[in-house]
Design a protein around this motif. Sequence first.
Motif, PDB file in Angstrom:
ATOM      1  N   HIS A  83       0.802  -1.229   0.000  1.00  0.00           N
ATOM      2  CA  HIS A  83       0.000   0.000   0.000  1.00  0.00           C
ATOM      3  C   HIS A  83       0.832   1.275   0.000  1.00  0.00           C
ATOM      4  CE1 HIS A  83      -3.706  -2.200   1.936  1.00  0.00           C
ATOM      5  NE2 HIS A  83      -3.414  -2.638   0.722  1.00  0.00           N
TER       6      HIS A  83
ATOM      7  N   ILE B  85      -3.540  -2.964  -4.632  1.00  0.00           N
ATOM      8  CA  ILE B  85      -4.677  -3.412  -3.845  1.00  0.00           C
ATOM      9  C   ILE B  85      -4.867  -4.894  -4.165  1.00  0.00           C
ATOM     10  CG2 ILE B  85      -7.071  -2.988  -3.227  1.00  0.00           C
ATOM     11  CD1 ILE B  85      -5.202  -0.567  -2.887  1.00  0.00           C
TER      12      ILE B  85
ATOM     13  N   ILE C 211      -7.450   0.765  -0.449  1.00  0.00           N
ATOM     14  CA  ILE C 211      -6.599   0.093   0.535  1.00  0.00           C
ATOM     15  C   ILE C 211      -7.426  -0.345   1.735  1.00  0.00           C
ATOM     16  CG2 ILE C 211      -4.489   1.283  -0.174  1.00  0.00           C
ATOM     17  CD1 ILE C 211      -4.798   3.118   2.221  1.00  0.00           C
TER      18      ILE C 211
END
Length: 690
Positions: A487, A495, A554
């Motif tokens: 991330h 993702i 995220i």
Amino acid sequence: MTSSRLMILCFAFFSISIFLRHAIAQPDFQIYDCVENQGNFTTNSTYKANLNHLLSTFTTDHQINYGFYNFSYGHQNRANVIGLCRGDLTLLACTTCLNNSRTLLPLLCPNHIEAIGWYDECMLRYSNRSIFGSMETSPAFRAWNPNNASDPHRFIQLATTLLQQLTHEAALGDSRLKFATGITSVPNFPTIYGAVQCTPDLSPQNCTTCLFGAIQRIQLCCDGKAGGRIGRPSCNFRFESYLFYKQSSISLAPSPNPSLPPSPPPQRKASRRVAVIVASVVVCAVIITITICIFLTKRRRRNPSTQVPSTGMALEDEETDIESSQFDFDMIKIATNGFSDGNKLGEGGFGVVYKGRLPNGETIAVKRLSRASSQGDNEFKNEILLVAKLQHRNLVQLLGFCFKENEKLLIYEFVENSSLEKFLFSKTFLCSIHLLFSIFDSVFVLRIIFINFGICNGADPKTGVSLDWKARYKIIHGITRGLVYLHEESQLRIIHRDLKASNILLDADMNAKISDFGTARLFLHDQIQGNTRKVVGTYGYMAPEYVHKGHFSIKSDVFSFGVLVLEIVTGIKNNQVHLDNEIVGLVEHAWRNWQNGTTQNIIDPILTSGSKTEMARCIHIGLLCVQENVAKRPNMGTVLLMLNSYSITLPRPSQPAFILSTTNSQISEQSNNNSTHELNDMSITELYPR
């Protein structure tokens, strides 16, 4: 001080100021690379002399008026130089750009045998090895327009089609020019301008291969942006929503020779002493100026951000070039004993995984993608393009790939202890009896016997390796670090979208490694959220905003991580909780106990050692991650701080998502299956705060 000496000093300072201004005003490259692995040369070497000769003379060949210069010089320690100008430039603009390049590149890469630099209008590279006639894809760079496209998916699709069409036109060019430009115009959609180019020394086939390989990486470069480019030593492409090249039919035509200015009148000879002083001052000024320039350029090189203009730009890593990671199909077939059932490690929605051994003795895991899967091609491209860029101890490493006709293989490092799912949820018949016994305290002795013999105690039934709290806490840490890297820390923001126990592999030291990036999506670092019409993942782990609206971010991965943490601490699969004839999800089960202050009741009963406070804290963190309010979920960097520091007070979690009851229990019953479904009505995406 005499007037003659004053004039000498004034002249010296004037010369220094002019030289300094000229050197410092040298325009910066868009990006450059001093190729470290080719070594360095010494100041008095033959290669340096050969290179200096080439750089000082290669643009003076007036017979070349088509923008491609390729020369070699020297019998020993031969130097080779290639200069390529954009195909629409005039000769004057081309030589100006290359002259700037040959001045700046040796200053930026002092003593480097090989280097390459790109301006917007030209490229210059040199080396001691033969670089003519061979297709080379690295070092390379990518850059993107800072503006977003109004319809990103369609924009990239149209741009890709345009660039592929232009590739065929450019490849048919002759030995002087392989360059093509064009536009695509669709009603009610912005016009897209494109340009592709190869070095003319390439064959048509190599030109096509080079450009198609670059175009395939377009999503890594500029997905969602209103323009972008990729530059390789042998080819480059660019597309924009505005005209960035000259549309004149006359390009790289020699400019007419300007009339020579009249010769200056003869000057009166100065004294010999004055001439010597002037010459000495000028030489000193030149030496000082070169020293200053080298100092400034070294400082510039230490700070890579000075190489990057306002539009995004980055060098592509030579080591992660997937084109050098292709395996031979027959070799992999032999390594897996013909993909025999005896070598099968597991099977998922996209194919079967086999254990193999290469001729050098290295053990590998081979994912053979399903021929029947409609998502096979997409997964294959996803995993190659994304995972090849990712290097972290808590991610499974992609070693390479292979394809032959309908066969598509991905070759990974072999991870010894299989998946976390097999440790947590390998329930045998005896395990079922143990669960029955666990209800009755009167048969506590029988429970102890089951635990001591490794029956249903978080142990792999094949290896007998137990999953005590120390190992589980280490696994939670490893998954957290892997997600922080995906991330925040990697050059790409990834993702995962399908984080679950079966996609967490455990190596010989029980280190967690995140695997299976077939459904992963690439984000730019300033992008917070995306959406999709096709939801892929596993029920029970997927965040509600993703299932219902196709929104993913995220925080979607954070939700899946929270479910996974609850599974690790409780030893219960997220859809296997039965209470008083009611089926509830693990998240709801944990939430009820947390509200009632009975969190200790849901800790896996076989965890007889280890910190109960630590276990309860992990349940608390898991509940924070599965909150229905996306903005309240912590990011993974914050989760890592929570795990590493008990001085951080955990906030009170709000109600989690997916509180299941008997009326909607069918969703949880499907949670062990990969799921894909289409969303018919898509709302406008709102950006969630992080």
